[in-house]
Design a protein around this motif. Structure first.
Motif, PDB file in Angstrom:
ATOM      1  N   ASN A 238       6.600  51.440  70.424  1.00 37.17           N
ATOM      2  CA  ASN A 238       6.771  50.434  71.401  1.00 37.17           C
ATOM      3  C   ASN A 238       6.677  49.212  70.496  1.00 37.17           C
ATOM      4  O   ASN A 238       5.937  48.932  69.775  1.00 37.17           O
ATOM      5  CB  ASN A 238       5.766  50.530  72.523  1.00 37.17           C
ATOM      6  CG  ASN A 238       5.650  49.379  73.237  1.00 37.17           C
ATOM      7  OD1 ASN A 238       4.813  48.576  73.775  1.00 37.17           O
ATOM      8  ND2 ASN A 238       7.111  49.184  74.013  1.00 37.17           N
ATOM      9  N   LYS A 239       7.733  48.028  70.921  1.00 33.08           N
ATOM     10  CA  LYS A 239       8.019  47.138  70.134  1.00 33.08           C
ATOM     11  C   LYS A 239       8.001  45.845  71.289  1.00 33.08           C
ATOM     12  O   LYS A 239       8.406  45.778  72.272  1.00 33.08           O
ATOM     13  CB  LYS A 239       9.274  46.935  69.478  1.00 33.08           C
ATOM     14  CG  LYS A 239       9.693  47.959  68.475  1.00 33.08           C
ATOM     15  CD  LYS A 239       8.866  48.030  67.279  1.00 33.08           C
ATOM     16  CE  LYS A 239       8.832  49.013  66.543  1.00 33.08           C
ATOM     17  NZ  LYS A 239       7.837  48.783  65.266  1.00 33.08           N
ATOM     18  N   VAL A 240       7.002  44.966  70.986  1.00 28.20           N
ATOM     19  CA  VAL A 240       6.893  43.913  71.936  1.00 28.20           C
ATOM     20  C   VAL A 240       7.139  42.504  70.934  1.00 28.20           C
ATOM     21  O   VAL A 240       6.268  42.199  70.247  1.00 28.20           O
ATOM     22  CB  VAL A 240       5.367  43.754  72.443  1.00 28.20           C
ATOM     23  CG1 VAL A 240       5.236  42.739  73.374  1.00 28.20           C
ATOM     24  CG2 VAL A 240       4.999  45.039  73.297  1.00 28.20           C
ATOM     25  N   GLU A 241       8.226  42.014  71.073  1.00 28.27           N
ATOM     26  CA  GLU A 241       8.585  40.808  70.169  1.00 28.27           C
ATOM     27  C   GLU A 241       8.822  39.760  70.966  1.00 28.27           C
ATOM     28  O   GLU A 241       8.921  39.642  72.277  1.00 28.27           O
ATOM     29  CB  GLU A 241       9.777  41.217  69.303  1.00 28.27           C
ATOM     30  CG  GLU A 241       9.525  42.529  68.510  1.00 28.27           C
ATOM     31  CD  GLU A 241      10.799  43.129  68.147  1.00 28.27           C
ATOM     32  OE1 GLU A 241      11.739  42.488  68.224  1.00 28.27           O
ATOM     33  OE2 GLU A 241      10.687  43.772  67.214  1.00 28.27           O
ATOM     34  N   ASP A 242       8.766  38.417  70.241  1.00 30.20           N
ATOM     35  CA  ASP A 242       9.076  37.207  70.951  1.00 30.20           C
ATOM     36  C   ASP A 242       8.254  36.849  72.109  1.00 30.20           C
ATOM     37  O   ASP A 242       8.465  36.449  73.179  1.00 30.20           O
ATOM     38  CB  ASP A 242      10.334  37.215  71.366  1.00 30.20           C
ATOM     39  CG  ASP A 242      11.349  37.428  70.253  1.00 30.20           C
ATOM     40  OD1 ASP A 242      11.135  36.934  69.115  1.00 30.20           O
ATOM     41  OD2 ASP A 242      12.685  37.867  70.365  1.00 30.20           O
ATOM     42  N   VAL A 243       6.754  36.972  72.028  1.00 26.49           N
ATOM     43  CA  VAL A 243       5.930  36.786  72.967  1.00 26.49           C
ATOM     44  C   VAL A 243       5.724  35.323  73.324  1.00 26.49           C
ATOM     45  O   VAL A 243       5.488  34.508  72.388  1.00 26.49           O
ATOM     46  CB  VAL A 243       4.481  37.385  72.457  1.00 26.49           C
ATOM     47  CG1 VAL A 243       3.442  37.245  73.578  1.00 26.49           C
ATOM     48  CG2 VAL A 243       4.748  38.984  72.384  1.00 26.49           C
ATOM     49  N   GLN A 244       5.752  35.081  74.430  1.00 27.90           N
ATOM     50  CA  GLN A 244       5.901  33.490  74.844  1.00 27.90           C
ATOM     51  C   GLN A 244       4.721  33.495  75.949  1.00 27.90           C
ATOM     52  O   GLN A 244       5.173  33.981  77.204  1.00 27.90           O
ATOM     53  CB  GLN A 244       7.270  33.007  75.435  1.00 27.90           C
ATOM     54  CG  GLN A 244       8.364  33.121  74.311  1.00 27.90           C
ATOM     55  CD  GLN A 244       8.140  32.020  73.088  1.00 27.90           C
ATOM     56  OE1 GLN A 244       7.572  31.031  73.190  1.00 27.90           O
ATOM     57  NE2 GLN A 244       8.412  32.545  71.918  1.00 27.90           N
TER      58      GLN A 244
END
Length: 315
Positions: A238-244
């Motif tokens: 699982n990829k979780v990227e560009d968390v804002q």
């Protein structure tokens, strides 16, 4: 009244697709309410503008209190209609009237519908109810604009020892209702909560247990490790990227024996997707999606120590 097989399949497929969990639930803590909040683990989390309600804890190493010690009004998971009395009553009346018609030989609502017609009608009613619920959630969320890109602090009238910030620290949206703050959460604490949100999701995305260990309690590490192991067994990552971080509120902060706890509601967005570990190809043909999540996170520390994530609850 009759239904063609294709119509049956279309209705049933739409119904179950709408209710099924999505890949967005794969993020760290997504789709479950786990962890500990000290002596308040099974208490209802106070409502905030970002998270008017949250689920009760589903898994925790903290033993449940005896019935005599439990909160008088614990939070219960809302029904399909979100607890709306009119919609719930309407659906109950329709189903009751239809079943009565079947029992007395008049068919569903007196129209002579057989069992197949009853099931088809119920599926259609469920779809209509789901659309109404989604619409209600959409318009309710519009009441809290995403431009508030910081935690809302308690007001100056709050009994807590911290001061109200200026307009810049609240995104120009004004202060939120005063939270129950017994320990005096400061601006640096809020900044740390935001930093931990990004750090934890980044470590999760890379499958780095050592990095997660620095930011979460041993209990939360066991839950995350369990999910990562399940993904690895299935050949997925699982990829979780560009968390804002987008918005947040303090629900409560308190002293609990030798520890201090702070529960905050956070709304954040990210690119959340799952790939095949061997090829890097998106699983199930799904490309990266920009998703928004609202969750309630609880942090714990020893007085003067650093914050660690101790619980995540879904809303």
């Amino acid at each position: 009244m009759s239904f063609k097989p294709t119509l049956w399949l279309t209705l049933l497929l739409a119904f179950f697709v709408c209710l099924a969990p999505t890949l967005a639930d794969a993020r760290a803590g997504g789709g479950s309410s786990v962890g500990s909040r000290g002596t308040r683990t099974y208490n209802s989390v106070p409502s905030t503008p970002t998270a008017p309600q949250s689920q009760t804890m589903q898994r925790s190493v903290t033993p449940q209190p005896s019935p005599a010690l439990r909160p008088a009004t614990p939070y219960t998971q809302p029904s399909m209609f979100g607890g709306h009395p009119f919609l719930s009553g309407l659906m109950g009346g329709l189903i009751g009237a239809g079943l009565a018609g079947l029992l007395f030989g008049h068919g569903f609502f007196g129209f002579g519908l057989g069992f197949a017609g009853v099931i088809g009608l119920l599926v259609q009613l469920a779809l209509v109810a789901l659309v109404i619920k989604l619409a209600m959630s959409f318009f309710r969320s519009r009441a809290y604009p995403l431009e508030r890109r910081s935690f809302a602090y308690a007001t100056a009238d709050d009994a807590g020892p911290h001061k109200a910030p200026d307009a810049a620290s609240t995104g120009g949206s004004g202060a939120a209702p005063a939270a129950r703050d017994e320990i005096g959460i400061t601006g640096s604490d809020y900044a740390e909560f935001e930093r931990l949100l990004v750090a934890i999701q980044t470590a999760w995305s890379g499958g780095k247990l050592d990095a997660l260990r620095r930011h979460i309690t041993p209990e939360m590490l066991s839950y995350f490790s369990e999910k990562l192991s399940a993904n690895a067994s299935a050949g997925l990552e699982n990829k979780v990227e560009d968390v804002q971080f987008e918005a947040g509120d303090l629900a409560e902060a308190w002293n609990d024996g030798d520890l201090q706890y702070a529960t905050v509601a956070m709304r954040w967005s990210a690119r959340d997707y799952t790939v095949r570990a061997d090829t890097g190809v998106p699983a199930e043909g799904r490309s990266a999606e920009h998703v928004t999540a609202t969750e309630v996170w609880t942090f714990v520390r020893a007085p003067g120590g650093r914050w660690l994530l101790s619980a995540i609850q879904q809303v």
